[in-house]
Motif scaffolding. Sequence first.
Motif, PDB file in Angstrom:
ATOM      1  N   MET A  32       0.846  -1.175   0.000  1.00 11.82           N
ATOM      2  CA  MET A  32       0.000   0.000   0.000  1.00 11.82           C
ATOM      3  C   MET A  32       0.890   1.236   0.000  1.00 11.82           C
ATOM      4  O   MET A  32       1.895   1.284   0.699  1.00 11.82           O
ATOM      5  N   HIS A  33       0.491   2.210  -0.773  1.00  7.16           N
ATOM      6  CA  HIS A  33       1.260   3.448  -0.859  1.00  7.16           C
ATOM      7  C   HIS A  33       0.615   4.563  -0.033  1.00  7.16           C
ATOM      8  O   HIS A  33      -0.587   4.553   0.226  1.00  7.16           O
ATOM      9  N   ILE A  34       1.429   5.529   0.314  1.00  4.11           N
ATOM     10  CA  ILE A  34       0.985   6.666   1.115  1.00  4.11           C
ATOM     11  C   ILE A  34      -0.147   7.424   0.421  1.00  4.11           C
ATOM     12  O   ILE A  34      -1.063   7.914   1.073  1.00  4.11           O
ATOM     13  N   SER A  35      -0.121   7.493  -0.895  1.00  2.00           N
ATOM     14  CA  SER A  35      -1.179   8.213  -1.618  1.00  2.00           C
ATOM     15  C   SER A  35      -2.558   7.635  -1.319  1.00  2.00           C
ATOM     16  O   SER A  35      -3.530   8.386  -1.186  1.00  2.00           O
ATOM     17  N   ALA A  36      -2.661   6.316  -1.194  1.00  2.00           N
ATOM     18  CA  ALA A  36      -3.951   5.678  -0.906  1.00  2.00           C
ATOM     19  C   ALA A  36      -4.420   6.026   0.501  1.00  2.00           C
ATOM     20  O   ALA A  36      -5.615   6.270   0.722  1.00  2.00           O
ATOM     21  N   ILE A  37      -3.508   6.060   1.443  1.00  2.00           N
ATOM     22  CA  ILE A  37      -3.858   6.388   2.826  1.00  2.00           C
ATOM     23  C   ILE A  37      -4.297   7.843   2.917  1.00  2.00           C
ATOM     24  O   ILE A  37      -5.301   8.166   3.563  1.00  2.00           O
ATOM     25  N   LEU A  38      -3.572   8.706   2.255  1.00  2.00           N
ATOM     26  CA  LEU A  38      -3.903  10.133   2.262  1.00  2.00           C
ATOM     27  C   LEU A  38      -5.265  10.367   1.600  1.00  2.00           C
ATOM     28  O   LEU A  38      -6.050  11.194   2.061  1.00  2.00           O
ATOM     29  N   LYS A  39      -5.544   9.616   0.554  1.00  2.00           N
ATOM     30  CA  LYS A  39      -6.841   9.744  -0.126  1.00  2.00           C
ATOM     31  C   LYS A  39      -7.967   9.372   0.827  1.00  2.00           C
ATOM     32  O   LYS A  39      -8.993  10.056   0.878  1.00  2.00           O
ATOM     33  N   ASP A  40      -7.784   8.299   1.600  1.00  2.00           N
ATOM     34  CA  ASP A  40      -8.801   7.877   2.558  1.00  2.00           C
ATOM     35  C   ASP A  40      -8.972   8.893   3.682  1.00  2.00           C
ATOM     36  O   ASP A  40     -10.088   9.166   4.114  1.00  2.00           O
ATOM     37  N   LYS A  41      -7.874   9.445   4.156  1.00  2.00           N
ATOM     38  CA  LYS A  41      -7.933  10.380   5.273  1.00  2.00           C
ATOM     39  C   LYS A  41      -8.454  11.749   4.850  1.00  2.00           C
ATOM     40  O   LYS A  41      -9.160  12.411   5.589  1.00  2.00           O
ATOM     41  N   SER A  47       6.061   3.474   0.404  1.00  2.00           N
ATOM     42  CA  SER A  47       5.253   2.353   0.889  1.00  2.00           C
ATOM     43  C   SER A  47       4.939   2.516   2.370  1.00  2.00           C
ATOM     44  O   SER A  47       5.700   3.127   3.128  1.00  2.00           O
ATOM     45  N   LEU A  48       3.834   1.942   2.763  1.00  2.00           N
ATOM     46  CA  LEU A  48       3.395   1.985   4.155  1.00  2.00           C
ATOM     47  C   LEU A  48       4.458   1.391   5.076  1.00  2.00           C
ATOM     48  O   LEU A  48       4.811   1.984   6.099  1.00  2.00           O
ATOM     49  N   GLY A  49       5.008   0.245   4.708  1.00  3.82           N
ATOM     50  CA  GLY A  49       6.019  -0.409   5.543  1.00  3.82           C
ATOM     51  C   GLY A  49       7.263   0.435   5.740  1.00  3.82           C
ATOM     52  O   GLY A  49       7.778   0.560   6.860  1.00  3.82           O
ATOM     53  N   THR A  50       7.738   1.047   4.676  1.00  2.10           N
ATOM     54  CA  THR A  50       8.929   1.892   4.750  1.00  2.10           C
ATOM     55  C   THR A  50       8.688   3.090   5.653  1.00  2.10           C
ATOM     56  O   THR A  50       9.518   3.435   6.495  1.00  2.10           O
ATOM     57  N   VAL A  51       7.549   3.712   5.503  1.00  2.00           N
ATOM     58  CA  VAL A  51       7.236   4.906   6.283  1.00  2.00           C
ATOM     59  C   VAL A  51       7.082   4.569   7.760  1.00  2.00           C
ATOM     60  O   VAL A  51       7.609   5.273   8.626  1.00  2.00           O
ATOM     61  N   ILE A  52       6.383   3.486   8.079  1.00  6.35           N
ATOM     62  CA  ILE A  52       6.231   3.090   9.479  1.00  6.35           C
ATOM     63  C   ILE A  52       7.586   2.788  10.096  1.00  6.35           C
ATOM     64  O   ILE A  52       7.879   3.198  11.229  1.00  6.35           O
ATOM     65  N   ARG A  53       8.433   2.095   9.369  1.00  8.69           N
ATOM     66  CA  ARG A  53       9.776   1.766   9.873  1.00  8.69           C
ATOM     67  C   ARG A  53      10.571   3.045  10.153  1.00  8.69           C
ATOM     68  O   ARG A  53      11.188   3.192  11.205  1.00  8.69           O
ATOM     69  N   GLU A  54      10.537   3.984   9.237  1.00  5.59           N
ATOM     70  CA  GLU A  54      11.263   5.246   9.417  1.00  5.59           C
ATOM     71  C   GLU A  54      10.721   6.038  10.614  1.00  5.59           C
ATOM     72  O   GLU A  54      11.487   6.604  11.389  1.00  5.59           O
ATOM     73  N   MET A  55       9.402   6.073  10.732  1.00  2.28           N
ATOM     74  CA  MET A  55       8.809   6.806  11.853  1.00  2.28           C
ATOM     75  C   MET A  55       9.190   6.163  13.180  1.00  2.28           C
ATOM     76  O   MET A  55       9.483   6.862  14.158  1.00  2.28           O
ATOM     77  N   ARG A  56       9.210   4.850  13.214  1.00  2.00           N
ATOM     78  CA  ARG A  56       9.597   4.139  14.436  1.00  2.00           C
ATOM     79  C   ARG A  56      11.058   4.419  14.781  1.00  2.00           C
ATOM     80  O   ARG A  56      11.390   4.745  15.924  1.00  2.00           O
ATOM     81  N   SER A  84      -2.433  -0.152   8.131  1.00  7.23           N
ATOM     82  CA  SER A  84      -1.691  -1.410   8.183  1.00  7.23           C
ATOM     83  C   SER A  84      -2.600  -2.553   8.642  1.00  7.23           C
ATOM     84  O   SER A  84      -2.576  -3.648   8.070  1.00  7.23           O
ATOM     85  N   MET A  85      -3.414  -2.289   9.652  1.00  2.74           N
ATOM     86  CA  MET A  85      -4.341  -3.312  10.142  1.00  2.74           C
ATOM     87  C   MET A  85      -5.363  -3.677   9.067  1.00  2.74           C
ATOM     88  O   MET A  85      -5.667  -4.858   8.870  1.00  2.74           O
ATOM     89  N   THR A  86      -5.877  -2.695   8.365  1.00  2.00           N
ATOM     90  CA  THR A  86      -6.831  -2.948   7.286  1.00  2.00           C
ATOM     91  C   THR A  86      -6.190  -3.798   6.202  1.00  2.00           C
ATOM     92  O   THR A  86      -6.801  -4.749   5.696  1.00  2.00           O
ATOM     93  N   GLU A  87      -4.957  -3.474   5.875  1.00  2.00           N
ATOM     94  CA  GLU A  87      -4.228  -4.232   4.850  1.00  2.00           C
ATOM     95  C   GLU A  87      -3.994  -5.676   5.308  1.00  2.00           C
ATOM     96  O   GLU A  87      -4.172  -6.622   4.537  1.00  2.00           O
TER      97      GLU A  87
END
Length: 150
Positions: free
Chosen positions: A1-10, A88-97, A125-128
Motif C-alpha cells: 500500500m502506498h501513502i497516496s492511498a492512505i492520504l486519499k482515505d484520510k 510504501s506503508l512499511g517503509t514509512v512506518i519503519r522510518e517513523m519508528r 496497516s491493520m486494514t491491509e
Amino acid sequence: MHISAILKDKGDVVHSTSPDQSLQGVVDTLLGLRISSLVVLSPTGELLGIVTERDIVRTLKSSPDTWMTVRVEEVMTRELYVAGPDDSLGTVIREMRERHIRHLPVIVDGKLAGVLSIRDLIASSMTELERHNDMLKRYINDWPQDGPGQ
C-alpha cells in the motif's frame, strides 16, 4: 500500500500555524481540534516545520513562567522526515519508528498535501493485514479437496 492511498482515505485537511504564533495559541488550537501537532507554514504556504505536544512539554520544563509567550519558531522541529505519495506503508512506518516521530507531512509535487499520524498508518496497516488474511482464508477454502493421494 502506498501513502497516496492512505492520504486519499484520510483527506487533505491540514491544520497549521505560523512561526510567530505563541505557544498559548498553539495549545488553544490543539485542544480545540483535539489533535497533537500543527505543521508550521510560511505566509506563502511553504512547510517550515512542525510543533507538537512534545515541543510544548519541553518548553514548559525549560520556561515554566514564560512558556505561553514563546513563539513557535523558537521550539518547532525544523528537520522533518516527509513522505511522498509513492512511499510504501512499511517503509514509512519503519522510518517513523526509528526516528521516534508520530506525525508525517506528505509532499506531492513540492507542496504539502496532508499530514498522517502514526495512528493513521497503523489503522491502514491493520486494514491491509485483514484484507490479506481474508484472501488467504478464501484461497485455503477454495483449495481442491480431492487431490492426489486421497
